[in-house]
Design a protein around this motif. Sequence first.
Motif: not given
Length: 75
Positions: A33-45, A64-74
């Motif tokens: 799991t990769a967690i963006d420390a700033k937003t708390g957004t997580e992505a797992s593989i 994680l970069q993909y999730v953050l770049a999606k519309p609505g990503g934090k």
Amino acid sequence: MLGAAWNKAQGMAEPPQDVLFEFKQIGRSVKVTAIDAKTGTEASIVGPAGGTDNELKRVALAKLQYVLAKPGGKR
């Protein structure tokens, strides 16, 4: 790490500044799991337990970069 030119070509955001990685072995697989420390957004593989830490981190970071770049990503 992924370069800025590659990120732009793939339509991805720049890598987050601070990323935490969590590894959990499940049988012959490992969940990363990769967690963006700033937003708390997580992505797992899930990958092979025999995979290198760097390769597993690279894939988790790309997701994680993909999730953050999606519309609505934090971002």
